[in-house]
Design a protein around this motif. Structure first.
Motif, PDB file in Angstrom:
ATOM      1  N   ARG A 266      14.404   7.409  12.171  1.00 57.71           N
ATOM      2  CA  ARG A 266      14.062   8.718  11.688  1.00 57.71           C
ATOM      3  C   ARG A 266      13.980   9.107  10.144  1.00 57.71           C
ATOM      4  O   ARG A 266      14.989   8.381   9.592  1.00 57.71           O
ATOM      5  N   VAL A 267      13.017   9.406   9.699  1.00 59.18           N
ATOM      6  CA  VAL A 267      12.935   9.613   8.291  1.00 59.18           C
ATOM      7  C   VAL A 267      13.576  10.993   8.077  1.00 59.18           C
ATOM      8  O   VAL A 267      13.099  12.043   8.335  1.00 59.18           O
TER       9      VAL A 267
ATOM     10  N   GLY B 170       0.821  -1.049  -0.074  1.00 61.25           N
ATOM     11  CA  GLY B 170       0.084   0.177   0.020  1.00 61.25           C
ATOM     12  C   GLY B 170       1.128   1.516   0.043  1.00 61.25           C
ATOM     13  O   GLY B 170       2.021   1.068   0.218  1.00 61.25           O
ATOM     14  N   LYS B 171       0.297   2.302  -0.446  1.00 61.09           N
ATOM     15  CA  LYS B 171       0.885   3.703  -0.580  1.00 61.09           C
ATOM     16  C   LYS B 171       0.594   4.468   0.841  1.00 61.09           C
ATOM     17  O   LYS B 171      -0.423   5.020   1.070  1.00 61.09           O
ATOM     18  N   LEU B 172       1.714   4.773   1.723  1.00 61.91           N
ATOM     19  CA  LEU B 172       1.403   5.509   2.717  1.00 61.91           C
ATOM     20  C   LEU B 172       2.401   6.719   2.887  1.00 61.91           C
ATOM     21  O   LEU B 172       3.638   6.612   3.299  1.00 61.91           O
ATOM     22  N   ASP B 173       1.705   7.681   2.579  1.00 64.73           N
ATOM     23  CA  ASP B 173       2.800   9.108   2.671  1.00 64.73           C
ATOM     24  C   ASP B 173       2.498   9.515   4.198  1.00 64.73           C
ATOM     25  O   ASP B 173       2.003   8.950   4.969  1.00 64.73           O
ATOM     26  N   THR B 174       3.225  10.407   4.317  1.00 65.96           N
ATOM     27  CA  THR B 174       3.176  11.044   5.822  1.00 65.96           C
ATOM     28  C   THR B 174       1.994  11.553   6.376  1.00 65.96           C
ATOM     29  O   THR B 174       1.816  11.427   7.519  1.00 65.96           O
TER      30      THR B 174
ATOM     31  N   GLN C 243       5.941  13.641  15.546  1.00 70.11           N
ATOM     32  CA  GLN C 243       6.034  14.868  16.541  1.00 70.11           C
ATOM     33  C   GLN C 243       6.028  16.070  15.421  1.00 70.11           C
ATOM     34  O   GLN C 243       7.465  16.318  15.211  1.00 70.11           O
ATOM     35  N   LYS C 244       5.377  16.875  15.541  1.00 70.14           N
ATOM     36  CA  LYS C 244       5.308  18.130  14.349  1.00 70.14           C
ATOM     37  C   LYS C 244       5.739  17.584  13.106  1.00 70.14           C
ATOM     38  O   LYS C 244       5.321  16.604  12.457  1.00 70.14           O
ATOM     39  N   ASN C 245       6.872  17.921  12.644  1.00 69.41           N
ATOM     40  CA  ASN C 245       7.425  17.337  11.385  1.00 69.41           C
ATOM     41  C   ASN C 245       8.325  16.335  11.300  1.00 69.41           C
ATOM     42  O   ASN C 245       8.714  15.902  10.355  1.00 69.41           O
ATOM     43  N   LEU C 246       8.435  15.587  12.441  1.00 69.50           N
ATOM     44  CA  LEU C 246       9.422  14.572  12.820  1.00 69.50           C
ATOM     45  C   LEU C 246       8.548  13.320  12.933  1.00 69.50           C
ATOM     46  O   LEU C 246       7.693  13.020  13.357  1.00 69.50           O
ATOM     47  N   VAL C 247       9.151  12.484  11.847  1.00 66.38           N
ATOM     48  CA  VAL C 247       8.206  10.917  11.660  1.00 66.38           C
ATOM     49  C   VAL C 247       9.503   9.905  11.744  1.00 66.38           C
ATOM     50  O   VAL C 247      10.487   9.975  11.452  1.00 66.38           O
TER      51      VAL C 247
END
Length: 207
Positions: free
Chosen positions: A179-180, A143-147, A169-173
């Motif tokens: 970490r992304v 499947g296609k999972l974006d942020t 957490q905010k912009n951190l995935v």
């Protein structure tokens, strides 16, 4: 006598009328249109070809990258060369390259360098092909999972039947502690997220 003269005049007038009609028809608008139509048919393919070239030139490099498959993109990104090499060695590229969509959490070259010096070389050996495939499958989700789709606290199952936990957490995935670094790289068969370490189901020492 007069009757003969009249018949001669009428006949001459009729013949002249026929001659004038033939001349007008031969120079009329219909024939001019036919000539123009021939010209348009000659030029049209050239205009069409030029239009196609302009559309191709208008595409940015980023848009062209979207047309690549996930593995093709990884092969052209110098920071993902270790993953690309490992993916080919595992044989997964033959079964996953043209199917999908998938979400790939791809470890960067730096992530692979965090392994012991000889670990990657050992995994690339033919006798460790299945073991390598298992490790890499834990970085792939069907499947296609974006942020935007990845929700904080959610758990997702990999092709290797491992469970990954999502932390946001905010912009951190963060995916299972990885970490992304780069997210939402689109491709023709899914989406890529570049992560800063490998997600292993066993300690590095046992690899």
């Amino acid at each position: 006598m007069k009757a003969n003269i009249m018949r001669t005049i009428v006949t001459s007038t009729y013949a002249l009328s026929l001659l004038l009609s033939t001349f007008i028809i031969s120079c009329g608008p219909e024939n001019q249109t036919g000539s123009d139509t021939t010209t348009v048919r000659t030029i049209a393919p050239e205009l069409e070809e030029a239009s196609t070239e302009n559309k191709e030139d208008a595409l940015t490099e980023a848009e062209k990258d979207k047309l690549k498959t996930i593995t093709q993109f990884a092969a052209t990104d110098s920071n993902l060369s270790s993953f690309s090499k490992a993916f080919k060695s595992s044989g997964l590229n033959k079964s996953l390259n043209s199917t999908g969509p998938y979400t790939f959490f791809i470890p960067s070259n730096e992530a692979f360098r965090s392994l012991h010096a000889d670990t990657l070389q050992k995994l690339l050996k033919p006798e460790n092909k299945q073991r390598l495939a298992k490790i890499l499958n834990n970085h792939i989700v069907a499947g296609k999972l974006d942020t935007a789709t990845l929700q904080h606290g959610s758990r997702i199952n990999t092709l290797g039947r491992e469970e990954l936990e999502v932390t946001k957490q905010k912009n951190l995935v963060v995916i299972n502690g990885a970490r992304v670094q780069r997210s939402d790289i689109q491709s023709s068969n899914g989406v890529i997220h570049v992560i800063d370490k490998l997600m292993l189901s066993e300690p590095k020492e046992q690899l």
